[in-house]
Structure formats: structure tokens, C-alpha cells
Design an enzyme around this catalytic site. Structure first.
Site, PDB file in Angstrom:
ATOM      1  N   LYS A  96       0.564  -8.199   5.574  1.00 51.58           N
ATOM      2  CA  LYS A  96       1.671  -7.335   6.027  1.00 51.58           C
ATOM      3  C   LYS A  96       2.829  -8.185   6.557  1.00 51.58           C
ATOM      4  O   LYS A  96       3.999  -7.854   6.353  1.00 51.58           O
ATOM      5  CB  LYS A  96       1.166  -6.368   7.095  1.00 51.58           C
ATOM      6  N   LYS A 115      -0.768  -3.814   0.023  1.00 55.34           N
ATOM      7  CA  LYS A 115      -0.226  -5.038   0.662  1.00 55.34           C
ATOM      8  C   LYS A 115      -0.836  -6.291   0.058  1.00 55.34           C
ATOM      9  O   LYS A 115      -0.164  -7.319  -0.054  1.00 55.34           O
ATOM     10  CB  LYS A 115      -0.459  -5.001   2.176  1.00 55.34           C
ATOM     11  N   VAL A 174      -6.965   7.320   1.821  1.00 53.81           N
ATOM     12  CA  VAL A 174      -5.519   7.581   1.817  1.00 53.81           C
ATOM     13  C   VAL A 174      -5.139   8.476   0.620  1.00 53.81           C
ATOM     14  O   VAL A 174      -4.392   9.450   0.777  1.00 53.81           O
ATOM     15  CB  VAL A 174      -4.717   6.256   1.790  1.00 53.81           C
TER      16      VAL A 174
END
Ligand code: HSE
Length: 339
Positions: free
Chosen positions: A211, A118, A36
């Protein structure tokens, strides 16, 4: 992009607003340059009139150079990076430490922070939360999950949220339904950059549960302890059962849900066999999907790619644009006061 107005996703014709904001270069540093992080770097580097990446902290220098990060901004010294005078620190290391210490220090120094972490926020949200901490990238990849919950809540209080929140297991479930074996499907998910560094966190439902903690907080203002979520992952499934379900016109999905029940809340992550026309059945491969139901019965149904190199950077960018708009507005107000 760059407009003072928010982006609205809905049943309208597309329209693109020209930027109404004065030019303002946002100085950012990046903690982590993996799947990412490397994607975020490339998106920022493509917008040099808006963003200046002054430092990138990573232990994998080779990978970062491959992603086009100039050697002069690279550093393995993450503590030193935090003291760089920037507007925003983007944390994409994942895991609890050193991310927790670095984010706390960045916030203490007055930086804004954008994170996709998260695991950390499911544990330490109340300790870290500040207006200058943004985390829409922690849930749903490109899906505006937290934003849509906030908008839905403005209309009426919510009854339930349920969704496919883990792209890796969703991808694996589809692969198994099509005849792959589990090890093969996990390898493909890792190769595509969908899985966590430890894919067990995807497979046993932990990632989806983390999440769900963040979404439950947004939906119900509640502190849902991770351990209170009834959790069943892929371990209970055998590929034959998934293929049999498919032959009967049913789709297996790992569903995360939190709902009000008699004045309390019940939360779970578990595999479910769904009919083909169920909205959560219609999230193929690495897609995520979220259903938000209000107490008046209104339903919001949103979806999009939930994992991999490119979806999550879009959520990071959305947070950066929000912060940029706020910094510009704050600077303008300050000037008006001085005048
Ligand atoms: N491993 C996560 C998933 C990555 O597969 O959904 C995105 O949070």
C-alpha cells in the site's frame, strides 16, 4: 451520490446533492466473489437503476449464491467473462495471476477496470496503468487515501506520508495489548474477514508495504520498489512488550512511512510505540489512519475502517461513480459534436 460534484469530506455541515446526471445504467462484471466481492455484489444489486451486474466469475459458487448472486450470472470461466460486453470489469480476485492477465485483456478490449489489488499494482503499476484503471480500493478501505493525497498535492509539494495501513495487524496489536494471545487474535482477524488469504502477508508487513508503494507514487510520482522498503513486521514483537507499553501509556502500531530526506526518499514499515495522543495511536482495531505532511508544514489527518466486508466495497463504489460520471460526460460531449 451520483452528483456531478465530487464528495468533499471536511469540517462542513453535511449536505447531499440530488443526482444531476441523466440516468445511465452501468453494465459491470465482477471477478471474484469472496469477502469484498460478495459485499460489492450486494451494494450493486441494491442500486438496480444505476448498475447491472451481468456476470460474476468465482470458483466458490456456493459462497456467491449465499451472497444472493443469481446462478444465471455466475461462471467459473474467468477468461470468457472478460469478453462480455460491459462498461466496467471489477477485479477482486487478489494476487498476481490470473488477475494481471485478466485486467490487461479487459483494458485491451476497452473496458474500464476497478481493482482493489495492491499486490498486483505494487508490482506492475506502470505496465497496467491507464486512465480507465481505478484503484482507490487498493489502499485504506473506506479511507479516501489516494484522493486526499491528490488534493493535498495540488496545494503544495509533500514532505512525508505515514500511516497505519493494515487493519489486521492493528486489530491484532489491540487484541494483544488487551491480553489475547497471537494465534487467538489472528483467528479473530480471519473470522472477521480482515486478513489476507495468507495472513503472513499482513503479519510480516508486506500488505502495508504494498500500500505504501501506491501511496508514494500518488504523493511523490515515484516508483518505490517494494524491496527497497525497510520492513519489519509483527515477528519482532512479543505480547508482553505490547502489554508493558500499554501499562506505560503507550500504544504499539505498525507504521508505514515514506519521507524526503536530503533529496532522496526513505521508506519503512515497522512497529512503533506511540504516545496516546499521537494521531496514529488513535486508530483503534481495524481502522486505518494516514498523515500527509506538506513541505510547508501543513498536515492532513484522515482515517476510517480499513478492512473487512463493508469498507472496501465503498471505495469500489466511489470509483464506479467516478467512471459513470465520466462515461456520461463523454457521451454528452460526443452528442454535442454530432449536433
Ligand atoms: N488484509 C488487509 C488489511 C485488507 O488487513 O488491511 C485490506 O487491504
Amino acid at each position: 451520490i451520483g452528483s456531478c460534484r465530487a464528495t468533499e469530506v471536511g469540517p462542513h455541515a453535511d449536505s447531499v446533492a440530488l443526482s444531476e446526471l441523466p440516468p445511465r445504467l452501468l453494465r459491470v462484471s465482477l471477478l471474484g466473489c469472496g469477502t469484498v466481492g460478495g459485499g460489492v455484489y450486494q451494494r450493486l444489486a441494491a442500486l438496480p437503476e444505476l448498475f447491472s451486474v451481468v456476470a460474476v466469475g468465482t470458483r466458490n459458487v456456493e459462497q456467491a449464491v449465499e451472497d444472493g448472486v443469481p446462478v444465471k450470472v455466475l461462471t467459473p470461466h474467468l477468461d470468457a467473462l472478460i469478453t462480455e460486453p460491459v462498461d466496467v470489469v471489477i477485479e477482486l480476485l487478489g494476487g498476481i495471476e490470473p488477475a494481471r492477465t485478466l485486467i490487461s485483456e479487459a483494458l485491451r478490449l476497452g473496458r474500464s477496470v476497478v481493482t482493489a489489488n495492491k499486490a498486483l499494482l505494487a508490482n506492475d503499476f506502470t505496465k497496467l496503468h491507464k486512465a480507465s484503471l481505478r484503484y482507490s480500493a487498493a489502499v485504506g478501505g473506506v479511507v479516501p487515501a489516494i484522493e486526499t493525497i491528490n488534493r493535498a498535492r495540488r496545494l503544495s509539494s509533500l514532505q512525508s506520508i505515514s500511516g497505519v495501513l493494515n487493519g489486521t495487524t492493528n486489530f491484532i496489536l489491540d487484541e494483544l495489548a488487551n491480553g489475547s494471545d497471537l494465534a487467538e487474535a489472528v483467528r479473530a482477524a480471519q473470522k472477521n474477514g480482515y486478513a489476507e488469504r495468507d495472513p503472513k502477508l499482513d503479519l510480516d508487513g508486506t500488505d502495508a508495504a504494498q500500500k505504501l508503494v501506491l501511496l508514494a507514487r500518488a504523493a511523490f510520482d515515484m516508483d518505490l520498489p517494494l524491496r527497497s522498503i525497510e520492513k519489519q513486521g509483527m515477528e519482532s514483537l512479543n505480547p508482553k512488550k505490547i502489554r508493558d507499553a500499554k501499562s506505560k501509556g503507550r500504544v504499539t502500531r505498525l507504521v508505514a512511512e515514506c519521507r524526503r530526506v536530503s533529496g532522496d526518499f526513505v521508506a519503512s514499515v515497522s512497529p512503533s510505540e506511540l504516545p496516546l495522543d499521537h494521531p496514529l495511536a488513535c486508530a483503534p482495531g481495524v481502522e486505518n489512519r494516514l498523515l500527509i505532511q506538506s513541505q510547508t508544514g501543513k498536515l492532513w489527518d484522515i482515517g476510517g475502517r480499513g478492512a473487512g466486508r463493508w469498507p472496501t466495497p465503498e471505495a469500489v463504489l466511489a470509483d464506479l461513480f467516478d467512471l459513470r460520471r465520466e462515461l456520461i460526460n463523454a457521451a454528452e460531449q460526443e452528442q454535442e459534436c454530432v449536433a
